[in-house]
Design a protein around this motif. Sequence first.
Motif, PDB file in Angstrom:
ATOM      1  N   ARG A   1       0.836  -1.207   0.000  1.00 45.97           N
ATOM      2  CA  ARG A   1       0.000   0.000   0.000  1.00 45.97           C
ATOM      3  C   ARG A   1       0.867   1.251   0.000  1.00 45.97           C
ATOM      4  O   ARG A   1       0.564   2.245  -0.669  1.00 45.97           O
ATOM      5  N   GLY A   2       1.967   1.219   0.737  1.00 39.98           N
ATOM      6  CA  GLY A   2       2.858   2.372   0.783  1.00 39.98           C
ATOM      7  C   GLY A   2       3.518   2.665  -0.549  1.00 39.98           C
ATOM      8  O   GLY A   2       3.579   3.824  -0.980  1.00 39.98           O
ATOM      9  N   VAL A   3       3.996   1.633  -1.218  1.00 40.04           N
ATOM     10  CA  VAL A   3       4.624   1.824  -2.527  1.00 40.04           C
ATOM     11  C   VAL A   3       3.592   2.312  -3.532  1.00 40.04           C
ATOM     12  O   VAL A   3       3.884   3.172  -4.372  1.00 40.04           O
ATOM     13  N   HIS A   4       2.380   1.809  -3.431  1.00 41.41           N
ATOM     14  CA  HIS A   4       1.285   2.289  -4.286  1.00 41.41           C
ATOM     15  C   HIS A   4       1.088   3.797  -4.087  1.00 41.41           C
ATOM     16  O   HIS A   4       0.995   4.558  -5.052  1.00 41.41           O
ATOM     17  N   ALA A   5       1.040   4.217  -2.832  1.00 39.12           N
ATOM     18  CA  ALA A   5       0.845   5.641  -2.514  1.00 39.12           C
ATOM     19  C   ALA A   5       2.001   6.490  -3.033  1.00 39.12           C
ATOM     20  O   ALA A   5       1.781   7.583  -3.580  1.00 39.12           O
ATOM     21  N   ILE A   6       3.212   6.001  -2.864  1.00 36.73           N
ATOM     22  CA  ILE A   6       4.382   6.741  -3.343  1.00 36.73           C
ATOM     23  C   ILE A   6       4.306   6.895  -4.860  1.00 36.73           C
ATOM     24  O   ILE A   6       4.555   7.980  -5.398  1.00 36.73           O
ATOM     25  N   SER A   7       3.935   5.829  -5.556  1.00 42.03           N
ATOM     26  CA  SER A   7       3.890   5.873  -7.023  1.00 42.03           C
ATOM     27  C   SER A   7       2.865   6.880  -7.528  1.00 42.03           C
ATOM     28  O   SER A   7       3.060   7.482  -8.580  1.00 42.03           O
ATOM     29  N   LEU A   8       1.803   7.080  -6.760  1.00 42.07           N
ATOM     30  CA  LEU A   8       0.752   8.012  -7.170  1.00 42.07           C
ATOM     31  C   LEU A   8       0.947   9.418  -6.612  1.00 42.07           C
ATOM     32  O   LEU A   8       0.166  10.318  -6.930  1.00 42.07           O
ATOM     33  N   GLY A   9       1.960   9.597  -5.760  1.00 44.58           N
ATOM     34  CA  GLY A   9       2.204  10.912  -5.176  1.00 44.58           C
ATOM     35  C   GLY A   9       1.177  11.315  -4.135  1.00 44.58           C
ATOM     36  O   GLY A   9       0.917  12.499  -3.935  1.00 44.58           O
ATOM     37  N   GLU A  10       0.598  10.328  -3.464  1.00 45.12           N
ATOM     38  CA  GLU A  10      -0.417  10.633  -2.440  1.00 45.12           C
ATOM     39  C   GLU A  10       0.203  11.407  -1.277  1.00 45.12           C
ATOM     40  O   GLU A  10       1.399  11.296  -0.993  1.00 45.12           O
ATOM     41  N   ASN A  11      -0.627  12.157  -0.600  1.00 49.92           N
ATOM     42  CA  ASN A  11      -0.203  12.948   0.550  1.00 49.92           C
ATOM     43  C   ASN A  11       0.313  12.016   1.651  1.00 49.92           C
ATOM     44  O   ASN A  11      -0.407  11.123   2.099  1.00 49.92           O
ATOM     45  N   PRO A  12       1.550  12.204   2.121  1.00 48.25           N
ATOM     46  CA  PRO A  12       2.111  11.336   3.163  1.00 48.25           C
ATOM     47  C   PRO A  12       1.315  11.351   4.465  1.00 48.25           C
ATOM     48  O   PRO A  12       1.244  10.340   5.160  1.00 48.25           O
ATOM     49  N   HIS A  13       0.690  12.485   4.795  1.00 49.07           N
ATOM     50  CA  HIS A  13      -0.115  12.552   6.016  1.00 49.07           C
ATOM     51  C   HIS A  13      -1.359  11.674   5.902  1.00 49.07           C
ATOM     52  O   HIS A  13      -1.769  11.033   6.871  1.00 49.07           O
ATOM     53  N   VAL A  14      -1.929  11.626   4.718  1.00 52.77           N
ATOM     54  CA  VAL A  14      -3.084  10.759   4.492  1.00 52.77           C
ATOM     55  C   VAL A  14      -2.644   9.298   4.530  1.00 52.77           C
ATOM     56  O   VAL A  14      -3.335   8.446   5.103  1.00 52.77           O
ATOM     57  N   LEU A  15      -1.480   9.001   3.978  1.00 52.59           N
ATOM     58  CA  LEU A  15      -0.946   7.645   4.037  1.00 52.59           C
ATOM     59  C   LEU A  15      -0.752   7.211   5.488  1.00 52.59           C
ATOM     60  O   LEU A  15      -1.071   6.070   5.851  1.00 52.59           O
ATOM     61  N   ALA A  16      -0.270   8.108   6.327  1.00 53.03           N
ATOM     62  CA  ALA A  16      -0.121   7.789   7.755  1.00 53.03           C
ATOM     63  C   ALA A  16      -1.471   7.426   8.360  1.00 53.03           C
ATOM     64  O   ALA A  16      -1.573   6.508   9.176  1.00 53.03           O
ATOM     65  N   ARG A  17      -2.530   8.111   7.943  1.00 56.98           N
ATOM     66  CA  ARG A  17      -3.881   7.793   8.432  1.00 56.98           C
ATOM     67  C   ARG A  17      -4.352   6.435   7.920  1.00 56.98           C
ATOM     68  O   ARG A  17      -5.056   5.712   8.611  1.00 56.98           O
ATOM     69  N   VAL A  18      -3.968   6.092   6.699  1.00 54.45           N
ATOM     70  CA  VAL A  18      -4.298   4.764   6.176  1.00 54.45           C
ATOM     71  C   VAL A  18      -3.655   3.705   7.065  1.00 54.45           C
ATOM     72  O   VAL A  18      -4.305   2.741   7.482  1.00 54.45           O
ATOM     73  N   PHE A  19      -2.387   3.900   7.397  1.00 56.53           N
ATOM     74  CA  PHE A  19      -1.696   2.950   8.267  1.00 56.53           C
ATOM     75  C   PHE A  19      -2.340   2.905   9.648  1.00 56.53           C
ATOM     76  O   PHE A  19      -2.473   1.838  10.239  1.00 56.53           O
TER      77      PHE A  19
END
Length: 141
Positions: free
Chosen positions: A98-116
Motif C-alpha cells: 500500500r505504501g509503494v502504491h501511494a508513493i507511485s501516485l504521489g499521495e499525501n504522506p499525512h493521508v498515508l499515515a492515516r491509512v496505516f
Amino acid sequence: MKEKFSTFTVEQKKEAAQICKIIVELSTKARREGILALESDMDGLFADGNKGKRFMFALLRLLVDGQNLELIEEIADNFADSSAADDFERFVFAVIKRGVHAISLGENPHVLARVFLSYVGFDDEDWFCCETGFGHWNTDI
C-alpha cells in the motif's frame, strides 16, 4: 486486511510501526524531490536482511526503475504469496504494498499515515501514534 494488529507481539508491533514510519518518510521525500531521490535511501533497506525491508527494497527498486504500478503490484502479490510465512508477515507485506502504491501516485504522506493508522485500529492507536509520531484521528492532517 484480515490480520489484526492487536494480536501481534510487542516486537512485531514495533517492527510494523518502524516500517510504516519509513514508508511515510520515503513518501514525503518522493513527493518533495521526486521518486528518483529514493534511490539513495534504498541500500540500507536491503542490507538490513529483514524480510519486510527486503520486500520494500524490491518494490521500490521497480518503482525507481520506472516500472508501471500494475507490474509492481503483481510482483508484490507473488512475493507475498510465496514468502509471507504468517499473519504478521502478510500484514507487513500489505502495508508495504500500500505504501509503494501511494508513493507511485504521489499521495499525501499525512493521508498515508492515516491509512496505516486505520490498519492498526482504535485499540492500539495511542501506542502506534507514540511509536511513529503520527497524529491521532482527532488531530489535523
